[in-house]
Motif scaffolding. Structure first.
Motif, mmCIF file in Angstrom:
data_model
loop_
_atom_site.group_PDB
_atom_site.id
_atom_site.type_symbol
_atom_site.label_atom_id
_atom_site.label_comp_id
_atom_site.label_asym_id
_atom_site.label_seq_id
_atom_site.Cartn_x
_atom_site.Cartn_y
_atom_site.Cartn_z
ATOM 1 N N ILE A 195 17.008 8.723 23.037
ATOM 2 C CA ILE A 195 15.869 8.038 23.641
ATOM 3 C C ILE A 195 14.623 8.634 23.005
ATOM 4 O O ILE A 195 14.486 9.850 22.889
ATOM 5 C CB ILE A 195 15.818 8.235 25.165
ATOM 6 N N MET A 196 13.720 7.753 22.602
ATOM 7 C CA MET A 196 12.508 8.183 21.917
ATOM 8 C C MET A 196 11.289 7.868 22.781
ATOM 9 O O MET A 196 11.152 6.751 23.292
ATOM 10 C CB MET A 196 12.410 7.442 20.585
ATOM 11 N N PHE A 197 10.440 8.859 22.932
ATOM 12 C CA PHE A 197 9.203 8.683 23.692
ATOM 13 C C PHE A 197 8.014 8.924 22.772
ATOM 14 O O PHE A 197 7.986 9.899 22.025
ATOM 15 C CB PHE A 197 9.131 9.658 24.868
ATOM 16 N N GLY A 198 7.030 8.034 22.833
ATOM 17 C CA GLY A 198 5.775 8.253 22.131
ATOM 18 C C GLY A 198 4.752 8.826 23.089
ATOM 19 O O GLY A 198 4.519 8.269 24.171
ATOM 20 N N VAL A 199 4.175 9.964 22.734
ATOM 21 C CA VAL A 199 3.190 10.628 23.588
ATOM 22 C C VAL A 199 2.046 11.137 22.717
ATOM 23 O O VAL A 199 2.136 11.150 21.487
ATOM 24 C CB VAL A 199 3.811 11.816 24.368
ATOM 25 N N SER A 200 0.986 11.572 23.345
ATOM 26 C CA SER A 200 -0.100 12.231 22.632
ATOM 27 C C SER A 200 0.401 13.541 22.032
ATOM 28 O O SER A 200 1.251 14.221 22.620
ATOM 29 C CB SER A 200 -1.254 12.503 23.593
ATOM 30 N N GLN A 201 -0.114 13.887 20.857
ATOM 31 C CA GLN A 201 0.267 15.173 20.261
ATOM 32 C C GLN A 201 -0.010 16.334 21.211
ATOM 33 O O GLN A 201 0.749 17.301 21.260
ATOM 34 C CB GLN A 201 -0.497 15.391 18.959
ATOM 35 N N ASP A 202 -1.079 16.229 21.965
ATOM 36 C CA ASP A 202 -1.444 17.306 22.886
ATOM 37 C C ASP A 202 -0.414 17.482 23.998
ATOM 38 O O ASP A 202 -0.326 18.559 24.604
ATOM 39 C CB ASP A 202 -2.818 17.024 23.510
ATOM 40 N N ASP A 203 0.378 16.436 24.258
ATOM 41 C CA ASP A 203 1.378 16.490 25.332
ATOM 42 C C ASP A 203 2.792 16.771 24.827
ATOM 43 O O ASP A 203 3.720 16.887 25.631
ATOM 44 C CB ASP A 203 1.403 15.160 26.103
ATOM 45 N N ASN A 260 0.810 -1.220 0.000
ATOM 46 C CA ASN A 260 0.000 0.000 0.000
ATOM 47 C C ASN A 260 0.845 1.274 0.000
ATOM 48 O O ASN A 260 0.320 2.367 0.204
ATOM 49 C CB ASN A 260 -0.944 -0.011 1.201
ATOM 50 N N GLY A 261 2.148 1.126 -0.229
ATOM 51 C CA GLY A 261 3.029 2.281 -0.360
ATOM 52 C C GLY A 261 3.298 3.014 0.929
ATOM 53 O O GLY A 261 3.563 4.221 0.922
ATOM 54 N N VAL A 262 3.274 2.294 2.049
ATOM 55 C CA VAL A 262 3.486 2.921 3.360
ATOM 56 C C VAL A 262 4.737 2.322 4.003
ATOM 57 O O VAL A 262 4.829 1.099 4.165
ATOM 58 C CB VAL A 262 2.264 2.713 4.289
ATOM 59 N N GLY A 263 5.687 3.170 4.355
ATOM 60 C CA GLY A 263 6.872 2.718 5.074
ATOM 61 C C GLY A 263 6.643 2.794 6.569
ATOM 62 O O GLY A 263 5.621 3.282 7.037
ATOM 63 N N TYR A 264 7.611 2.306 7.333
ATOM 64 C CA TYR A 264 7.490 2.413 8.787
ATOM 65 C C TYR A 264 8.734 3.095 9.355
ATOM 66 O O TYR A 264 9.804 3.068 8.751
ATOM 67 C CB TYR A 264 7.279 1.037 9.432
ATOM 68 N N GLU A 265 8.572 3.695 10.503
ATOM 69 C CA GLU A 265 9.651 4.434 11.143
ATOM 70 C C GLU A 265 10.301 3.638 12.280
ATOM 71 O O GLU A 265 11.514 3.563 12.386
ATOM 72 C CB GLU A 265 9.121 5.762 11.692
ATOM 73 N N HIS A 266 9.467 3.057 13.135
ATOM 74 C CA HIS A 266 9.955 2.307 14.297
ATOM 75 C C HIS A 266 8.992 1.167 14.582
ATOM 76 O O HIS A 266 7.825 1.197 14.167
ATOM 77 C CB HIS A 266 10.068 3.211 15.528
ATOM 78 N N MET A 319 17.860 7.894 31.512
ATOM 79 C CA MET A 319 16.502 7.405 31.301
ATOM 80 C C MET A 319 15.629 7.665 32.529
ATOM 81 O O MET A 319 14.469 8.100 32.410
ATOM 82 C CB MET A 319 16.516 5.913 30.980
ATOM 83 N N ALA A 320 16.186 7.425 33.712
ATOM 84 C CA ALA A 320 15.427 7.634 34.952
ATOM 85 C C ALA A 320 15.039 9.103 35.111
ATOM 86 O O ALA A 320 13.899 9.424 35.469
ATOM 87 C CB ALA A 320 16.245 7.172 36.151
ATOM 88 N N LEU A 350 3.232 7.978 28.896
ATOM 89 C CA LEU A 350 4.098 7.484 27.834
ATOM 90 C C LEU A 350 3.427 6.323 27.110
ATOM 91 O O LEU A 350 3.008 5.349 27.735
ATOM 92 C CB LEU A 350 5.438 7.035 28.402
ATOM 93 N N GLN A 351 3.329 6.439 25.792
ATOM 94 C CA GLN A 351 2.745 5.378 24.982
ATOM 95 C C GLN A 351 3.803 4.443 24.394
ATOM 96 O O GLN A 351 3.497 3.337 23.956
ATOM 97 C CB GLN A 351 1.911 5.990 23.852
ATOM 98 N N MET A 352 5.057 4.911 24.387
ATOM 99 C CA MET A 352 6.135 4.100 23.825
ATOM 100 C C MET A 352 7.467 4.658 24.298
ATOM 101 O O MET A 352 7.622 5.868 24.449
ATOM 102 C CB MET A 352 6.061 4.123 22.299
ATOM 103 N N ILE A 353 8.438 3.767 24.563
ATOM 104 C CA ILE A 353 9.818 4.151 24.853
ATOM 105 C C ILE A 353 10.721 3.299 23.983
ATOM 106 O O ILE A 353 10.542 2.085 23.886
ATOM 107 C CB ILE A 353 10.194 3.947 26.334
ATOM 108 N N ASN A 354 11.706 3.927 23.354
ATOM 109 C CA ASN A 354 12.621 3.190 22.484
ATOM 110 C C ASN A 354 14.002 3.814 22.573
ATOM 111 O O ASN A 354 14.132 5.041 22.504
ATOM 112 C CB ASN A 354 12.119 3.211 21.038
ATOM 113 N N GLN A 355 15.021 2.984 22.747
ATOM 114 C CA GLN A 355 16.404 3.462 22.756
ATOM 115 C C GLN A 355 17.224 2.579 21.840
ATOM 116 O O GLN A 355 17.201 1.352 21.952
ATOM 117 C CB GLN A 355 17.006 3.446 24.157
#
Length: 452
Positions: A428-436, A335-341, A402-403, A416-421
């Motif tokens: 360090i990558m954090f997934g959060v709501s756009q509003d936050d 469907n022509g969609v790549g992924y980031e993480h 990280m702490a 936090l919806q996601m943490i990735n290192q």
């Protein structure tokens, strides 16, 4: 030799160009100038590139383009008048603008590329003329003359490796070379433009080809800051950072550079100095391959991007099913969609994607095909998703980053919806709501730069 690039705001009118000329004259090593098209003179103004896009669309649709054509001519005429260029001297610029609709192009995409490229092309010709009038030995150097060849993609061209050997022949020039940014020619002689940040790409290519001791990129800010000044009040100016840090921060929202623009400089190990045309005495920010970490400041910068979404899939014993991820990625590819993480658990996985790649139709197709192919227990798309990045070479050798980060976010009430290192421990990558997202950047910046 130094390669020096000026952005659109630095070249918006004759007054700005006078500042540029003083900067060029102040250092005899500045032998190659890469120029953008004239930018906005004020917030309500229109960039010349945007005028050229309008001009191209009007030509394609066979609409009257007289007003747009005159508006473009007027922008260059103002620059010419500011330096006393005669009507006869300005005539080739005016004629080139008028002739654009009359030329032959392979298709409308190449027409658009050629129209857009003339913003830089004509500005470089005009600035070379201005320098000569002022008694400065200079010449306009077209990408064709410099030996720059690109792929046959009109709006996302890639530089051909053999270009660098051709560019190197200009290393010993005594003249100041004025090179237009943003475009080059394919093997058929057609104009192709680089992607966004195209003039930065040209500057980076020229710096590598000429084996410059420094690539100076002049814009309208004193330095690269530790966070977006529109989000964080009085962020720290970064004196020195690495290419890897710049790439990570650009990916997640830093707007000083398009993240691909520095790749030729990185490949050539050419240091980059980001500086301000309106405050040339400020030292700016140096970007280089290596830096000594500062143990007191393990984090170099914090950024956020709000253009993501997440595909959440849950299935019992997912980790035991061979080829599960491949099935999912094949459907995205179809469907022509790549992924980031792709952070995952034992029985679930979240695939982070660019929101701009999804339409309601594509989203529906993906969800339908996934349902048939993998039979998930639960599956949904998480919209309103943002990624917040904490970046710094010094984090690798510092305990507790990280702490500190998660505690500061918790204290700010951010879920936090996601943490990735990554394995490099550079970010360090954090997934959060756009509003936050903005609140998260502020909390993290306070923790790592302003606390105490």
């Amino acid at each position: 030799m130094k390669v020096i690039k000026f952005g659109g705001s630095s070249l918006a009118d004759s007054d700005q160009i006078k500042k540029v000329i003083n900067i060029v004259k102040s250092d005899s090593k500045r032998k190659c100038i890469v120029v953008s098209a004239p930018g906005k003179r004020n917030p309500a103004d229109t960039k010349v590139t945007d005028l050229l896009i309008r001009y191209a669309n009007q030509a394609i649709e066979h609409n009257d383009f007289t007003n747009t054509q005159n508006a473009i001519i007027d922008r260059y005429q103002e620059i010419a008048n500011g330096f006393g260029i005669t009507t006869e001297g300005f005539s080739p610029i005016k004629q080139a603008i008028k002739e654009l609709p009359e030329k032959k192009y392979p298709n409308d995409e190449y027409l658009m590329a050629a129209f857009k490229a003339h913003g830089e092309k004509l500005n470089a010709q005009l600035i070379a003329k201005v320098l000569s009038i002022l008694g400065i030995k200079a010449r306009y150097l077209d990408p064709a003359d410099v030996g720059m060849i690109v792929s046959n993609v009109p709006d996302d061209a890639q530089i051909a490796p053999e270009s660098y050997c051709r560019i190197a022949k200009w290393k010993l020039t005594e003249e100041i070379l004025v090179v237009p940014g943003f475009f080059a020619y394919n093997s058929d002689g057609d104009i192709c433009t680089f992607s966004r940040g195209g003039s930065d790409i040209t500057g980076s290519v020229m710096a590598r080809g000429l084996d410059a001791e420094l690539y100076e990129n002049f814009t309208d800010v004193d330095a690269i800051f530790s966070a977006n000044p529109n989000v964080v009040k009085n962020p720290h100016a970064i004196a020195h950072m690495t290419f890897r840090e710049m790439r990570e921060l650009s990916y997640a929202g830093f707007s000083v550079f398009h993240d691909e623009a520095l790749i030729p400089a990185i490949q050539g190990n050419i240091s980059v100095n980001v500086r301000n045309t309106n405050n040339p005495d400020a030292p700016g920010t140096i970007i280089s391959s290596k830096i000594e970490p500062n143990k007191d400041y393990p984090v170099r910068g914090i950024s956020a991007s709000k253009n993501f979404c997440g595909l959440y899939i849950s299935k019992y014993l997912l980790n035991k099913e061979v080829g599960f991820t491949r099935k999912v990625l094949n459907i995205l590819f179809k469907n022509g969609v790549g992924y980031e993480h792709m952070p995952s658990g034992i029985d679930d996985i979240t695939i982070i994607m660019d929101e701009n790649n999804l339409t309601p139709e594509i989203e529906h197709a993906i969800m339908t095909e996934l349902q048939d192919a993998i039979h998930p227990d639960e599956m949904h798309i998480i919209h309103n998703y943002a990624i917040v990045m904490v970046v710094g070479e010094g984090m690798r050798n510092t305990v507790g980053v990280m702490a500190r980060a998660t505690k500061s976010l918790a204290n700010a009430g951010i879920r936090l919806q996601m943490i990735n290192q990554g394995a490099s421990e550079l970010s360090i990558m954090f997934g959060v709501s756009q509003d936050d997202a903005d609140k998260a950047v502020q909390a993290l910046h306070t923790e790592f730069f302003k606390k105490g």
